[in-house]
Design a protein around this motif. Structure first.
Motif, PDB file in Angstrom:
ATOM      1  N   TRP A  62    -106.030  -6.097  -5.994  1.00 19.05           N
ATOM      2  CA  TRP A  62    -106.552  -6.495  -4.678  1.00 19.05           C
ATOM      3  C   TRP A  62    -108.080  -6.402  -4.674  1.00 19.05           C
ATOM      4  O   TRP A  62    -108.773  -7.336  -4.271  1.00 19.05           O
ATOM      5  N   LEU A  63    -108.585  -5.261  -5.122  1.00 18.86           N
ATOM      6  CA  LEU A  63    -110.030  -5.020  -5.123  1.00 18.86           C
ATOM      7  C   LEU A  63    -110.750  -6.004  -6.035  1.00 18.86           C
ATOM      8  O   LEU A  63    -111.841  -6.502  -5.706  1.00 18.86           O
ATOM      9  N   LEU A  64    -110.148  -6.307  -7.173  1.00 18.63           N
ATOM     10  CA  LEU A  64    -110.736  -7.261  -8.119  1.00 18.63           C
ATOM     11  C   LEU A  64    -110.901  -8.633  -7.469  1.00 18.63           C
ATOM     12  O   LEU A  64    -111.958  -9.267  -7.571  1.00 18.63           O
ATOM     13  N   VAL A  65    -109.858  -9.088  -6.783  1.00 17.27           N
ATOM     14  CA  VAL A  65    -109.917 -10.412  -6.139  1.00 17.27           C
ATOM     15  C   VAL A  65    -110.891 -10.389  -4.958  1.00 17.27           C
ATOM     16  O   VAL A  65    -111.609 -11.374  -4.726  1.00 17.27           O
ATOM     17  N   LEU A  66    -110.930  -9.290  -4.214  1.00 14.51           N
ATOM     18  CA  LEU A  66    -111.883  -9.170  -3.095  1.00 14.51           C
ATOM     19  C   LEU A  66    -113.322  -9.345  -3.570  1.00 14.51           C
ATOM     20  O   LEU A  66    -114.107 -10.099  -2.974  1.00 14.51           O
ATOM     21  N   THR A  67    -113.693  -8.653  -4.643  1.00 12.16           N
ATOM     22  CA  THR A  67    -115.071  -8.724  -5.150  1.00 12.16           C
ATOM     23  C   THR A  67    -115.357 -10.091  -5.783  1.00 12.16           C
ATOM     24  O   THR A  67    -116.477 -10.593  -5.706  1.00 12.16           O
ATOM     25  N   LEU A  68    -114.334 -10.688  -6.409  1.00 10.83           N
ATOM     26  CA  LEU A  68    -114.509 -12.022  -7.000  1.00 10.83           C
ATOM     27  C   LEU A  68    -114.781 -13.062  -5.921  1.00 10.83           C
ATOM     28  O   LEU A  68    -115.683 -13.895  -6.050  1.00 10.83           O
ATOM     29  N   PHE A  69    -114.010 -12.997  -4.833  1.00  5.83           N
ATOM     30  CA  PHE A  69    -114.119 -14.018  -3.795  1.00  5.83           C
ATOM     31  C   PHE A  69    -115.455 -13.965  -3.063  1.00  5.83           C
ATOM     32  O   PHE A  69    -116.020 -15.004  -2.738  1.00  5.83           O
ATOM     33  N   ILE A  70    -115.987 -12.762  -2.807  1.00  7.58           N
ATOM     34  CA  ILE A  70    -117.274 -12.702  -2.111  1.00  7.58           C
ATOM     35  C   ILE A  70    -118.398 -13.186  -3.028  1.00  7.58           C
ATOM     36  O   ILE A  70    -119.362 -13.810  -2.561  1.00  7.58           O
ATOM     37  N   LEU A  71    -118.274 -12.963  -4.331  1.00 10.02           N
ATOM     38  CA  LEU A  71    -119.264 -13.483  -5.276  1.00 10.02           C
ATOM     39  C   LEU A  71    -119.240 -15.013  -5.289  1.00 10.02           C
ATOM     40  O   LEU A  71    -120.292 -15.662  -5.224  1.00 10.02           O
ATOM     41  N   ILE A  72    -118.029 -15.595  -5.362  1.00  9.88           N
ATOM     42  CA  ILE A  72    -117.898 -17.057  -5.333  1.00  9.88           C
ATOM     43  C   ILE A  72    -118.444 -17.610  -4.014  1.00  9.88           C
ATOM     44  O   ILE A  72    -119.134 -18.638  -3.986  1.00  9.88           O
TER      45      ILE A  72
END
Length: 625
Positions: free
Chosen positions: A99-109
């Motif tokens: 969950w945390l990995l996808v959260l940080t990925l999405f805000i970067l994108i």
């Protein structure tokens, strides 16, 4: 052990960078004309640290590092390497790290892809997203750390639940989480846009991509989970209204409604309140699903944890986010909808609003059916389970007008419409009714409701099918998704109407026969695999037309944990599935045999793929829908 140490320190550093991002965001928000490169750098570093942490957990599973408590509880040296890797997210701690990995990925994108958006909007979206990210960091480190140590170090692990050792379930959580976590960006974005009064047609075009991507992954994730449950659990169906299935369905219903509202907002400045509330609701439902599953209060085959501290943390965190979002909605939302943008009763806007209300009703039914047993248990210590009859009785009657409006709505024009092709629409309706009566007459005792339901589904099917060949209908994404939905409803109806089932006890050499089928228990054999022993039964099944098929279901006895599972054997054709599963009868030489013929199962899966394909086409396609 070195991987666990690196992973743990990476998590702590990631939390530290999250707090630093609040400082730079506040500083940048006041006077900067561009997003500070430090903000982008720290966002990337935060994502990079979570990637390192996640890879360290993967490597801990691969090398069977049993000094790590998460690895010890969910892995074993004899487990195949594929399931060792999948075991990373097949547990409570690992799934939340994902969950945390996808959260940080999405805000970067988001920051990289929104350079043409207002600076304050981008920064404020980052702030709201970091509130969620920091909350998850604290939750992981404090209550669910995937890098806790065990001493003395065990020589062997406890293993992963065998029913989770499956290819479909290995890829199901990551895809589902892309849908869940995608809703966090929509949530953060809509709060930022509301604060800055930026809810507009331009904003709708920008956020539509995020809604579509989240909806696409959530649809595929639910599909994979449904396919897994069908062949792995041995229940012989595609949907069981299991509480955790409902938890994924609720945000999908909200997200689907939001998608239609965004498409309207892209055309006209209306339904802004709908868009804000649905954006908040979608994320809240995704978070509450996490709470219900991770707290262990749901009784389901899917649940992982049973820790009140974890559930309480998520519940407080969720209520804080909901309170913040409602405060922003009531104090910052300015209604821009004017009388000049009003529309008439017979218009595309009206059809969308009516179907929105239907979707909200369906969502309410699923929500009540899921949480009512929990509240009843808390208040009166009375345990009940809400099953399919509850959902069917409350949903099916309202599904009929929903399907009819779904068929007619796209034919209407924006603002005001004169219903064109009246003769065609009436002719198709007549054909649909006559065809449904012909289908139902010889196959169902419940004639009235089934004939009306099938006729409304056929009506949507024929209307959407014709749209593929109509020159006036150029919206391929809408046509594909609506056609897929009509095919889904028809497939489900025919599946329920024409399914047959035989349950009997047999031993080797015996035969069961009735008017529907003849089942011969031919033989039994054993095979030894790396982490389980398999008992394979061979059956020959002959249907009423004399056609035979060989089926070989299995019983698997796993070595760690020591659990027996039933593996169904399924023969799939275009028209039906022949499904057989066996279970041991205690203290007897008999096997319990469950044989089912499930019509149109393949078309249920194909129809959901078509629905998600419609979303993918819309995502790729440029310009207005």
């Amino acid at each position: 052990m070195i991987f666990s140490a690196i992973g743990n320190y990476s998590l702590i550093l990631g939390l530290f960078f999250g707090l630093i991002l609040f400082y730079f965001s506040a500083k940048n928000f006041k006077d900067s004309k561009v997003v500070d490169t430090k903000i982008l750098s720290f966002t990337f570093l935060q994502f990079f640290l979570v990637v390192i942490s996640f890879l360290c957990l993967v490597l801990s599973f691969v090398v069977s590092d049993f000094s790590n408590e998460t690895v010890f509880n969910n892995s074993h040296t004899t487990k195949p390497i594929f399931y060792k890797i999948a075991g990373t997210w097949g547990n409570h701690e690992g799934s939340l790290l994902l969950w945390l990995l996808v959260l940080t990925l999405f805000i970067l994108i988001f920051l990289l892809k929104t350079k043409n958006q207002p600076i304050k909007y981008r920064i404020l979206t980052l702030v709201f997203q970091q509130i969620i990210i920091v909350g998850f960091f604290i939750f992981l480190i404090k209550t669910s750390n995937p890098f806790n140590h065990i001493y003395p170090i065990p020589t062997e692990g406890l293993g992963l639940n065998p029913i989770l050792q499956d290819p479909a379930l290995a890829i199901h959580p990551p895809i589902l989480y892309l849908g869940y976590v995608g809703s966090s960006i929509i949530f953060s974005s809509v709060l930022a846009a509301t604060c800055l009064n930026l809810i507009s047609k331009k904003w709708a075009s920008h956020i539509k991509k995020w809604v579509l991507s989240s909806w696409f992954f959530l649809t595929l994730g639910i599909l994979l989970g449904s396919i897994w449950a069908y062949y792995e659990l041995g229940w012989g169906g595609f949907w069981f209204w299991d509480p955790v299935e409902n938890v994924s369905l609720m945000p999908w219903l909200a997200l689907t409604t939001l998608l239609h509202c965004i498409l309207v907002l892209e055309k006209k400045l209306i339904l802004t309140s709908w868009v804000i509330i649905l954006s908040i609701s979608t994320f809240a439902l995704s978070m509450s699903g996490t709470f219900l599953v991770r707290s262990g209060i749901l009784n389901s085959v899917h649940t992982f944890a049973n820790d009140p501290e974890r559930g309480l943390f998520i519940l407080i965190f969720l209520f804080s986010l909901i309170f913040l979002s409602l405060f922003i909605f009531f104090f910052f939302h300015k209604t821009n909808e004017s009388n000049s943008n009003s529309f008439f009763l017979l218009s595309k806007e009206t059809a969308i609003i009516i179907n929105n209300w239907f979707m909200m009703y369906f969502l309410s039914v699923v929500l009540i059916g899921t949480i009512y047993p929990i509240f009843l248990d808390v208040l009166s210590s009375q345990k009940i389970s809400v099953g399919p009859p509850f959902y069917h009785k409350l949903i099916i009657p309202f599904l009929i007008p929903f399907l009819l409006i779904m068929a007619i709505g796209p034919k209407l024009k924006w603002i005001k419409s004169n219903l064109e092709d009246k003769v065609y629409l009436f002719t198709v309706l007549t054909i649909s009714i006559l065809l449904s009566i012909f289908i139902v007459k010889n196959f169902s005792s419940n004639f009235l409701i089934n004939s009306i339901l099938i006729s409304s589904a056929l009506y949507l099917f024929f209307i959407t099918l014709r749209d593929f060949f109509s020159k006036r209908s150029k919206n391929l994404s809408q046509n594909t998704a609506h056609f897929g939905f009509s095919l889904l409803i028809l497939s489900i109806l025919f599946n329920n109407l024409f399914s047959t089932e035989i349950i009997t006890n047999l031993k080797v050499g015996e035969t069961f026969e009735n008017t529907k089928a003849k089942i011969v228990f031919e033989s039994i054999s054993q095979k030894e695999k790396k982490n389980y022993n398999s008992i394979i039964a061979k059956f020959t099944v002959q249907d009423s037309k004399g056609k035979s098929v060989n089926l070989s279901p299995e019983l698997r006895i796993y070595n760690q944990p020591n659990i027996a599972t039933s593996e169904a054997d399924i023969k799939t054709t275009l028209l039906s599935d022949k499904f057989i599963v066996i279970n041991i009868v205690q203290n007897q030489e008999y096997l319990n045999v469950r044989y089912q013929v499930k019509p149109f199962m393949l078309w249920i899966w194909i129809s959901v793929i078509l629905i998600s394909t419609g979303g993918l086409i819309s995502f790729i396609k440029k310009g207005y829908e």
